[in-house]
Design an enzyme around this catalytic site. Structure first.
Site: not given
Ligand code: BGC
Length: 749
Positions: A231, A264-267
């Site tokens: 995402g 998720s993408d990182w953060a």
């Protein structure tokens, strides 16, 4: 403990506690043997806390495991064009790690091959190397649509066209997953810029989502059975894409039947309740913004805060169960819980794939009877330009690779032609920091780039001495090969971020940097045979120099064997066959995303150009560009003839002949576009619906056949909220670029 022993221990535990549960054995094959009973059995044994462990990060690139149940962590790695250098558990490079890897040409180079089987080969290299390094998920392919040439990550992406993107991604995903490694198609969705990527709200119509931005994701789900999807950071129409009720729950998981894991993408997770309810399965990277140096994994949105929310009854535990089921399924499908044998790294076979992709992905755009360079006498060739000696693998953001080696353009030219020609070199220019070329409107990202950091890292200035030296050798040479273009970033800066083809920052414009335009002008004044070779994830403005050079090759970032492939093309050992996967207009201002829509916007970015992205716009508005979508030259000529159509139930079968009418064997890409005569809503003049790359000896003719399903003719009707086929006349056009389609026929549907 290896995976086999993990399972024996697990089996033993289950037997000892005397329950009637099914034993958990290593799966032998992918998906077919996934047992929902086993998944349910494991789920029953987990406490809520244990379940939550699985759905968020346990280190920079792992998500949690449950030692009590012998469920290991999942290990992930970028991607997308080589297995990233080793991080260990912290967010920093692990010193002295054994992480040298095959550095493949980047995504846009792969797409330029228009060769579906190379997508598969490419994926196999990545899958095998990821497996060898014990990575269970490779964070690629990057399949966002190229909406503007300024996007800093275009080099990682594939095309402005959803069909080409999808077709190249199918092979990639299959190749990775054959190895038991999950591909992770990214970034879902409408993540088409880096400026303010963490917060920007992309305002996109339903039709543009369904016709342009979603299809490649749909294809990798339905035709390649991708096991995970990432995402993106941005919002889409008001809600964050990583936890999006409509896009993730309704479209991806419900309508398309995606049974994998949304990471998720990182953060990119921003809210516990939304992440729980709207489809995020694993939360990664939150420490990058919350507690960079002192990661608090229990503080992740999907850790303690989620536990509280479930215990209070605000959100039912069943939503976590769904995530856990998906994660266990991915584990069983992949090397996490299944033995797929050993992977291989840095093999000659892998390097051969890197070479082949470069050979077919580098594009010859202009050639006034100068290439291939072939001479009976020993001539002098001046290779000029910093990029001729630059190596690209280790910069650009998360896609960086610790390449086993990287053949530069100069090394390639010396290797292929060094004994037949006198090769001289001059650097001509060097990268330096120019504030005007640096986007300052970017909100700080994970890497916390600051203008001043970049200034310090790159303090060089324009160098007139280099220009003088270059002109001096150009004067005496028979040919000048200028090698320039973009770079990923400056030396000394940690991520190589800052300019230009780089994560977390977009380009400001397409102007040639570091004084290269002036340099080319000077070179063409003293030498009539200037060949321009440009690297980079986009073109540069061409009007001022293109008419003055005899040839232009666009090499993108062609990987570890890029220099070899380039030289093979220059000297005729390889007949070029790359085709543009994007339109090359002169200025970024010519693109619909800038002219009609917005880029990069502010808090939001309005995709007002709607479905008219790339050639869909240029073709519809009859706007000439220097190089159109699908264009690329060869050293031979091809002719097209004999177009026929027939019907097989609802399928349309299209056949035509292609002949190599020149003197050199080579590949050509047949491209099939359609046009609808009287659509109920405005529709692009042409849309790519199929393509086929084929090899032809001189004088050889082949018959090529295409099968068009009904879906190929449909458009997304916003009023009905579905794809519809309109009764109408449709023209089928075939040729070798979006602006050269000599074969045409009209059918009624
Ligand atoms: C990028 C992703 C990448 C991830 C992990 C993010 O900043 O957007 O593409 O996979 O970092 O490195």
């Amino acid at each position: 403990m290896n995976k086999l022993s993990v399972f024996f221990v697990l089996l033993l535990c289950i037997t000892i506690i005397g329950c009637n549960r099914t034993s958990i054995e290593p799966q032998k094959k992918i998906s077919k043997e996934i047992s929902s009973e086993k998944i349910e059995d494991l789920l029953q044994q987990m406490t809520l806390k244990e379940k939550l462990t699985l759905i968020h990060a346990s280190s920079s690139f792992t998500s949690g495991g449950i030692p009590r149940l012998n469920i290991p962590e999942i290990s992930m790695s970028d991607g997308p064009h080589g297995v990233r250098y080793e991080h260990g558990r912290a967010w920093s490079r692990l010193e002295n790690a054994d992480d040298k890897a095959t550095y493949l040409p980047t995504g846009i180079t792969l797409a330029s091959t228009w060769n579906k089987s190379l997508g598969l080969q490419y994926g196999r290299v990545l899958g095998s190397e990821a497996k060898e390094r014990n990575k269970n998920i490779i964070l690629g392919p990057g399949i966002n649509i190229i909406r503007s040439p300024l996007n800093g990550r275009n080099f990682e992406y594939l095309s402005e066209d959803p069909y080409l993107t999808a077709q190249m991604a199918i092979g990639y995903v299959n190749g990775v997953q054959e190895n038991g490694v999950a591909a992770c198609a990214k970034h879902f969705v409408a993540n088409n810029q880096e400026t303010n990527r963490s917060n920007v709200d992309a305002l996109v119509s339903k039709r543009a989502l369904h016709e342009i931005y979603l299809p490649a994701f749909k294809t990798v789900v339905q035709d390649a059975n991708v096991w995970s999807i990432m995402g993106s950071y941005n919002k889409v129409n008001g809600q964050f894409a990583t936890h999006h009720e409509y896009l993730v729950n309704s479209i991806l998981k419900n309508d398309w039947g995606f049974d994998g894991v949304l990471i998720s993408d990182w953060a990119s997770v921003k809210d516990t309740k939304e992440a729980l309810l709207y489809g995020t399965d694993i939360e990664m990277g939150t420490e990058l913004v919350k507690s960079f140096n002192n990661p608090d994994y229990d503080g992740f949105y999907l850790a303690d805060p989620a536990e509280k929310m479930i215990e209070s009854g605000e959100v039912p535990e069943s939503v976590v169960d769904d995530k856990v089921r998906r994660i266990l399924k991915l584990m069983m499908r992949s090397t996490v819980l299944t033995d797929y044998g050993k992977g291989e790294r840095n093999t000659e076979e892998h390097q051969k794939t890197a070479l082949q992709v470069a050979q077919e992905g580098i594009i010859l755009l202009k050639n006034e009877q100068i290439l291939p360079i072939k001479s009976a006498e020993k001539k002098t060739i001046a290779v000029i330009g910093h990029n001729a000696i630059r190596k690209f693998a280790s910069r650009g953001g998360s896609s960086q690779v610790n390449a086993l080696y990287e053949v530069s353009a100069l090394e390639g030219i010396q290797k292929i032609a060094g004994d037949k020609y006198e090769i001289v070199f001059s650097e001509g220019y060097e990268p330096y920091f120019d504030e005007n070329n640096f986007r300052k409107d970017n909100v700080q990202t994970a890497a916390q780039t600051k203008v001043n950091d970049v200034k310090v890292a790159a303090s060089k200035k324009s160098n007139q001495k280099l220009v003088k030296d270059a002109v001096a050798i150009a004067k005496k040479a028979d040919y000048v090969i200028f090698v320039g273009g973009w770079i990923h970033g400056f030396e000394g800066y940690p991520w190589g971020e800052g300019t230009f083809d780089s994560e977390a920052r977009d380009k400001v414009n397409l102007k040639l940097t570091f004084g290269q335009e002036e340099l080319i002008q000077e070179l063409t004044k003293v030498n009539k045979n200037v060949i321009s070779v440009l690297y980079g994830g986009s073109q540069v403005e061409m009007n001022n120099w293109l008419p003055k050079v005899k040839a232009y090759i666009h090499a993108w970032y062609p990987g570890m064997e890029g220099g070899t492939a380039l030289a093979q093309i220059l000297f005729g050992e390889v007949n070029p066959s790359g085709k543009l996967p994007v339109t090359f207009a002169n200025s970024h201002n010519d693109y619909p995303s800038h002219k009609i829509g917005e880029f990069p916007g502010n808090a939001s970015v309005d995709y007002k150009e709607d479905i008219f992205v790339g050639y869909r716009y240029f073709a519809t508005e009859n706007i000439n560009v220097p190089f159109s979508f699908g264009f690329g030259l060869s050293y031979t000529n091809f002719t097209f003839s004999n177009l026929k159509t027939s019907k097989d139930k609802t399928d349309i079968i299209v056949t035509c002949d292609i002949t190599n009418s020149g003197k050199m064997a080579g590949y050509e890409v047949l491209q099939l576009y359609i046009n609808q005569k009287n659509p109920s809503v405005k529709r692009p003049k042409i849309e790519l619906k199929d393509f086929e790359k084929t090899w032809l000896e001189p004088n050889q003719t082949k018959t090529i056949s295409f099968t068009l399903k009904e879906d190929a003719f449909k458009l997304f009707n916003e009023d009905l909220n579905k794809w519809t086929l309109e009764n109408d006349d449709y023209t089928i056009l075939i040729g070798n670029s979006s602006t050269f389609t000599p074969l045409k026929t009209t059918i009624k549907l």
